[in-house]
Motif scaffolding. Structure first.
Motif, PDB file in Angstrom:
ATOM      1  N   UNK A  70       0.830  -1.209   0.000  1.00  0.00           N
ATOM      2  CA  UNK A  70       0.000   0.000   0.000  1.00  0.00           C
ATOM      3  C   UNK A  70       0.868   1.264   0.000  1.00  0.00           C
ATOM      4  N   UNK A  71       1.932   1.237   0.793  1.00  0.00           N
ATOM      5  CA  UNK A  71       2.837   2.399   0.851  1.00  0.00           C
ATOM      6  C   UNK A  71       3.513   2.625  -0.499  1.00  0.00           C
ATOM      7  N   UNK A  72       3.906   1.523  -1.137  1.00  0.00           N
ATOM      8  CA  UNK A  72       4.581   1.631  -2.432  1.00  0.00           C
ATOM      9  C   UNK A  72       3.676   2.300  -3.466  1.00  0.00           C
ATOM     10  N   UNK A  73       2.427   1.855  -3.517  1.00  0.00           N
ATOM     11  CA  UNK A  73       1.501   2.470  -4.479  1.00  0.00           C
ATOM     12  C   UNK A  73       1.234   3.927  -4.128  1.00  0.00           C
ATOM     13  N   UNK A  74       1.188   4.212  -2.837  1.00  0.00           N
ATOM     14  CA  UNK A  74       0.977   5.586  -2.408  1.00  0.00           C
ATOM     15  C   UNK A  74       2.134   6.462  -2.879  1.00  0.00           C
TER      16      UNK A  74
END
Lengths: 78, 201
Positions: free
Chosen positions: B146-150
Motif C-alpha cells: 500500500x505504501x509503495x503504491x501511495x
C-alpha cells in the motif's frame, strides 16, 4: 513542432523554486500545510500553492508522489 | 538513568527575544546558553559543543550567514551540529543563501514556539539517530504494498482497485504503516520507508 523539440520537452523539467523545495522538505518531515505555513510565516493557501506547483513540475499525480520523487532524486534532504 | 539535558546555543542580539527563547526552551527541558553576537557564538561553540544551534540572521558585526559559514569550516564534530535560523527577513533570497550554506531550517519571526520546539525535537532526534540508523520496522507485505503504491501517486481508492481490497482496508494498512514508522503523516511515512529501503518505487 519538430520531433527533437517534442522529445526535449519531456526531458527538460522546470527547476523548483526555493519555496517549492522548502515546502516539499517540510512536508516530507511530516508537517501539515497549516504547520508549514506557521513555521514559514506564510498562509496555508500559499503553502498549498507551492506544493501543488512542485507536484505539477515534477509530473506527479499526488503530493505524496511529489515528495517521494524529490527525495529519490536528491532534490530535498529531509 | 537520568537523561542528560540537550544543550542549545541561542544566538540572538535582541535581548527581549533572547530572554523569551531561553525561558521557553528551558521550560521544555533544554539547557540553553545565550550569546548576543556571532563572535561570542563561535567562541562558545568551540569551547563546549552544543547539541543544536538556533541563530538569528541579522546580527551586529557578523551576520548569521557568516556564523554558519564559519561553523561549516570547523571540524566535523562541530560542523555537523544542527543549525536553525530565525529570521524576520521578509526577503526570501536570504533563504536560498542560508540553504546553500547548509542551514537545516528557517523559522520566521515572530517565533511560534510550538513550531520551533517541534523542529528542534525533529533535528535532535535525527542527529542522535545518524550513527545507529533507524530501528528495525517490520511492515507486513500488505502495508509495504500500500505504501509503495501511495509513493507512486495512487490514492487509497485507486490502490484498493489495484490490489482488490476495499478503500477502508487500504487506509487501515497505510495508517498502521504510518504508526509503525513513527510518522505524523502518510507523506512522512513514505519518506521514511524509502530511506529505510522498506519500499522500492
Amino acid at each position: 513542432m519538430r520531433p527533437a523539440l517534442v522529445a526535449m520537452k519531456h526531458v527538460k523539467r522546470l527547476a523548483l523554486s526555493a519555496h517549492e523545495l522548502q515546502t516539499l522538505t517540510w512536508s516530507a518531515r511530516g508537517m501539515s500545510s497549516a504547520e508549514i505555513a506557521s513555521a514559514l510565516g506564510l498562509t496555508k493557501r500559499n503553502v498549498d500553492f507551492y506544493l501543488d506547483q512542485a507536484r505539477a513540475k515534477l509530473g506527479a499525480a499526488t503530493r505524496i508522489q511529489a515528495v517521494a520523487m524529490a527525495v529519490l532524486e536528491g532534490l530535498i534532504k529531509p | 538513568m537520568a537523561q542528560q539535558k540537550k544543550r542549545i546555543l541561542c544566538v540572538e542580539d535582541d535581548r527581549e527575544v533572547a530572554a523569551l527563547l531561553a525561558e521557553d526552551l528551558s521550560a521544555r527541558g533544554y539547557a540553553v546558553s545565550l550569546v548576543h553576537d556571532g563572535r561570542a557564538a563561535l567562541a562558545s561553540l568551540a569551547k563546549d559543543a552544543p547539541d543544536l544551534i538556533v541563530c538569528d540572521v541579522l546580527l551586529p558585526s557578523m551576520s548569521g550567514f557568516e556564523v554558519l559559514q564559519r561553523v561549516t569550516e570547523m571540524p566535523p564534530r562541530l560542523a555537523n551540529i544542527p543549525f536553525i535560523f530565525l529570521t524576520a527577513l521578509a526577503e526570501r533570497e536570504s533563504e536560498i543563501k542560508g540553504r546553500s550554506l547548509g542551514a537545516d531550517d528557517y523559522v520566521a519571526k515572530p517565533v511560534d514556539f510550538e513550531i520551533l520546539a517541534s523542529i528542534i525535537r525533529t533535528r535532535l532526534a535525527r542527529a542522535g539517530r545518524l550513527p545507529a540508523s533507524m530501528p528495525a520496522v517490520d511492515l507486513t507485505a500488505r502495508e509495504a504494498e500500500a505504501l509503495t503504491w501511495s509513493a507512486r501517486g495512487k490514492t487509497s481508492a485507486e490502490i484498493a482497485q489495484i490490489v482488490g481490497l476495499t478503500k477502508g482496508t487500504i487506509d487501515a494498512h497505510l495508517d498502521l504503516a504510518r504508526a509503525k514508522l513513527g510518522a505524523s503523516t502518510r507523506t512522512e511515512a513514505v519518506v521514511k520507508a524509502i530511506k529505510a529501503r522498506l519500499i522500492k518505487l
